[in-house]
Write a protein that holds these residues in place. Structure first.
Motif, PDB file in Angstrom:
ATOM      1  N   ILE A  17      28.777 -13.179  49.918  1.00 26.24           N
ATOM      2  CA  ILE A  17      29.314 -13.219  51.288  1.00 26.24           C
ATOM      3  C   ILE A  17      30.733 -12.668  51.307  1.00 26.24           C
ATOM      4  N   LEU A  18      31.538 -13.044  50.313  1.00 25.90           N
ATOM      5  CA  LEU A  18      32.908 -12.533  50.229  1.00 25.90           C
ATOM      6  C   LEU A  18      32.920 -11.023  49.990  1.00 25.90           C
ATOM      7  N   ALA A  19      31.998 -10.537  49.175  1.00 25.28           N
ATOM      8  CA  ALA A  19      31.925  -9.098  48.916  1.00 25.28           C
ATOM      9  C   ALA A  19      31.543  -8.340  50.184  1.00 25.28           C
ATOM     10  N   LEU A  20      30.642  -8.894  50.980  1.00 23.91           N
ATOM     11  CA  LEU A  20      30.295  -8.271  52.259  1.00 23.91           C
ATOM     12  C   LEU A  20      31.500  -8.228  53.192  1.00 23.91           C
ATOM     13  N   SER A  21      32.278  -9.308  53.186  1.00 25.14           N
ATOM     14  CA  SER A  21      33.480  -9.361  54.015  1.00 25.14           C
ATOM     15  C   SER A  21      34.461  -8.265  53.624  1.00 25.14           C
ATOM     16  N   ALA A 229      30.805   0.594  50.728  1.00 23.18           N
ATOM     17  CA  ALA A 229      30.090   1.040  51.922  1.00 23.18           C
ATOM     18  C   ALA A 229      28.584   1.003  51.734  1.00 23.18           C
ATOM     19  N   ASN A 230      28.117   0.078  50.903  1.00 30.63           N
ATOM     20  CA  ASN A 230      26.682  -0.175  50.752  1.00 30.63           C
ATOM     21  C   ASN A 230      26.516  -1.686  50.666  1.00 30.63           C
ATOM     22  N   ASN A 231      25.990  -2.295  51.707  1.00 33.52           N
ATOM     23  CA  ASN A 231      25.920  -3.760  51.757  1.00 33.52           C
ATOM     24  C   ASN A 231      24.990  -4.336  50.700  1.00 33.52           C
ATOM     25  N   ARG A 232      23.868  -3.680  50.466  1.00 32.31           N
ATOM     26  CA  ARG A 232      22.987  -4.141  49.390  1.00 32.31           C
ATOM     27  C   ARG A 232      23.685  -4.022  48.039  1.00 32.31           C
ATOM     28  N   GLY A 233      24.448  -2.941  47.883  1.00 20.94           N
ATOM     29  CA  GLY A 233      25.135  -2.717  46.620  1.00 20.94           C
ATOM     30  C   GLY A 233      26.154  -3.781  46.302  1.00 20.94           C
ATOM     31  N   VAL A 234      26.965  -4.184  47.278  1.00 23.69           N
ATOM     32  CA  VAL A 234      28.021  -5.156  46.992  1.00 23.69           C
ATOM     33  C   VAL A 234      27.437  -6.533  46.703  1.00 23.69           C
ATOM     34  N   VAL A 235      26.302  -6.860  47.317  1.00 26.37           N
ATOM     35  CA  VAL A 235      25.636  -8.125  46.984  1.00 26.37           C
ATOM     36  C   VAL A 235      25.132  -8.065  45.545  1.00 26.37           C
TER      37      VAL A 235
END
Length: 296
Positions: A17-21, A229-235
């Motif tokens: 969640i923090l990475a998405l933020s 800039a890749n939401n799946r990637g940062v998760v």
């Protein structure tokens, strides 16, 4: 599933969640926020203050969101006349000031001793409480991911990317850069504060050591590893980094190293991973999908 594995997955979900933020700010908008831990701190201390002054549990979330939104808007306000690099330095400074205040306001925050005894979520569901927390954290993570995806695939998200790449062009096309930055800071601050509330009730403790700068750079490593800039990637980056961090104590025990090795190794691992990916694979594991903001 072992308790250790449940623990690592649960922590990975919170950091996801923090990475998405951070990804909303840095990956899609180009804001180099080195003070994300301060907004995360709004979450943990919001929960902690509600417990300390005997407010209902849900009030901790209310306090956390209010503190985070005010802090996020303050960050955005500070950045109006600063370039991205100088804004990053400013956010790092603000985060350190907030940590110092949290350490010294003993009557309010508990000072260096912090606030302990926060209720753990689902404690009455033993022996299934760990799995229940993991499912909750996973649900919040999926919801955060869905929100971020809807945002960045919209016309608003297209404006974010344009501001990141060509701010002067975006301004000439009529985009209100200050407004967009403020909106993104509010949304990302809400996500970071929610993660902070979950983390506080997971640890049952709130203290200033949760607000140190290395925590922000750990989140940065997750974003860089997964792919900015890749939401799946940062998760994915959050999960990879947390599993790497979790196994450091086993390495210490295997080689019979002193306890100080764990803290030092975590710092070295964070810095080493950031440097390695920046040099060898700057796009991360899952690169940004160019031109796909309207993909389904």
């Amino acid at each position: 599933m072992s308790d250790f594995l449940i623990h690592v997955i649960s922590i990975s979900f919170i950091y996801g969640i923090l990475a998405l933020s951070l990804n909303l700010q840095a990956g899609y908008l180009g804001l180099m926020n080195f003070g994300l831990v301060a907004i995360f701190g709004c979450g943990v201390y919001g929960a902690g203050l509600a417990h300390r002054f005997e407010f209902p549990l849900f009030m901790g979330l209310v306090f956390a969101l209010l503190l985070a939104v005010v802090t996020g808007l303050f960050f955005a306000r500070v950045g109006r006349r600063l370039s991205s690099d100088y804004w990053g330095i400013a956010t790092l400074s603000i985060a350190e000031i907030i940590r110092i205040f949290a350490t010294n306001l003993e009557g309010l925050t508990g000072g260096a001793q912090g606030i302990s005894g926060l209720p753990m979520l689902f404690a009455d569901l033993r022996p299934w409480d760990g799995i229940a927390r993991m499912v909750l954290f996973g649900g919040v993570l999926v919801s955060a991911w869905w929100l971020c995806e809807k945002l960045v695939r919209s016309n608003f998200g297209l404006g974010m990317k344009l501001i990141r790449e060509e701010p002067q062009l975006a301004r000439s096309l009529g985009y209100n850069i200050d407004h967009i930055r403020s909106v993104v800071m509010v949304i990302s601050s809400i996500l970071a504060a929610a993660a902070g509330v979950l983390y506080a009730h997971y640890l049952s403790f709130v203290g200033p050591e949760l607000l140190v700068a290395p925590e922000t750079f750990l989140i940065w490593s997750m974003v860089i590893v997964g792919g900015m800039a890749n939401n799946r990637g940062v998760v994915l980056g959050a999960i990879v980094m947390q599993f790497m961090m979790a196994y450091i104590p086993f390495v210490k025990d295997y080689f019979d190293l002193p306890s100080d090795f764990v803290a030092a190794a975590r710092l070295i691992l964070t810095g080493g991973v950031i440097l390695s990916f920046l040099l060898l694979r700057p796009q991360g594991i899952l690169p940004e999908r160019i031109g796909g903001h309207n993909e389904r």
